[in-house]
Motif scaffolding. Structure first.
Motif, PDB file in Angstrom:
ATOM      1  N   THR A   1      39.031   0.781  -5.399  1.00  0.00           N
ATOM      2  CA  THR A   1      38.583   1.155  -6.311  1.00  0.00           C
ATOM      3  C   THR A   1      37.387   1.130  -5.776  1.00  0.00           C
ATOM      4  O   THR A   1      36.973   2.821  -6.449  1.00  0.00           O
TER       5      THR A   1
ATOM      6  N   THR B   1      36.844   2.678  -3.076  1.00  0.00           N
ATOM      7  CA  THR B   1      37.399   3.802  -2.438  1.00  0.00           C
ATOM      8  C   THR B   1      37.801   5.153  -3.457  1.00  0.00           C
ATOM      9  O   THR B   1      37.475   6.375  -2.806  1.00  0.00           O
ATOM     10  N   THR B   2      38.446   4.859  -4.314  1.00  0.00           N
ATOM     11  CA  THR B   2      38.441   5.733  -5.062  1.00  0.00           C
ATOM     12  C   THR B   2      37.120   6.848  -5.702  1.00  0.00           C
ATOM     13  O   THR B   2      37.128   7.477  -6.341  1.00  0.00           O
TER      14      THR B   2
ATOM     15  N   ARG C   1      43.707   6.902   3.532  1.00  0.00           N
ATOM     16  CA  ARG C   1      42.498   7.325   2.642  1.00  0.00           C
ATOM     17  C   ARG C   1      41.055   7.698   4.589  1.00  0.00           C
ATOM     18  O   ARG C   1      40.703   8.042   3.908  1.00  0.00           O
TER      19      ARG C   1
END
Length: 181
Positions: A86, A88-89, A143
């Motif tokens: 969550t 990171t997004t 990521r």
């Protein structure tokens, strides 16, 4: 249970971009953007875990949220990995907005106190016991490598997302609130 959100707004990000490092926006552009993503969870065995995410740009809060996971986590490490997904997004979306508004790069750093989650995210560690969340950890690891996101350990008492997931006494709540101002 209620879900608490501080909405991300273009104005909040613009104010952070226009401000000096570690202070609220004052309309003066200062290059060099640093984003810190702090996540915390309060693992509930057999239930949906509470998670908190706080995102700071140069020390200015631009987003916070306290929600329940959409799924049941089987361990505290798994719940932390879900919270990191969550964070990171959200962080990548906010960074794209900052870089477009400022035309400057924004460094990203994720902080967490759970060493098991940090090891799972930074190293490829899979076994039969961790296969259920290894794919999420792999997504974050990819990521981090691709986007240059640093992952760092923070002492739990200094984690700014801590008050979003648990009850704190008056002194600890006051200290946590001061860190966000």
């Amino acid at each position: 249970a209620a879900t608490w959100h501080y909405k991300i707004t273009v104005e909040a990000v613009r104010d952070a971009v226009a401000g000096e490092p570690n202070s609220p926006g004052n309309g003066v552009f200062q290059p060099g953007w640093d984003m810190m993503i702090a996540t915390d969870t309060s693992h509930i065995p057999g239930g949906k875990t509470e998670q908190g995410v706080v995102i700071l740009i140069n020390g200015v809060p631009v987003h916070w949220a306290a929600t329940r996971h959409s799924m049941t986590a089987l361990s505290s490490c798994e719940s932390d990995v879900i919270a990191h997904v969550t964070g990171t997004t959200l962080g990548l979306a906010i960074r794209a907005m900052i870089e477009e508004l400022s035309l400057e790069k924004c460094a990203m750093k994720m902080t967490r106190y759970n060493m098991a989650a940090i090891i799972t995210i930074t190293n490829e560690v899979t076994s039969w016991g961790t296969r259920h969340y290894a794919q999420r950890a792999s997504w974050i690891r990819e990521r981090c490598r691709r986007e240059g996101i640093q992952v760092a350990h923070t002492v739990g008492t200094e984690l700014i997302s801590d008050p979003l997931t648990k009850m704190l006494d008056r002194v600890k709540l006051s200290l946590a609130r001061d860190r966000l101002e």
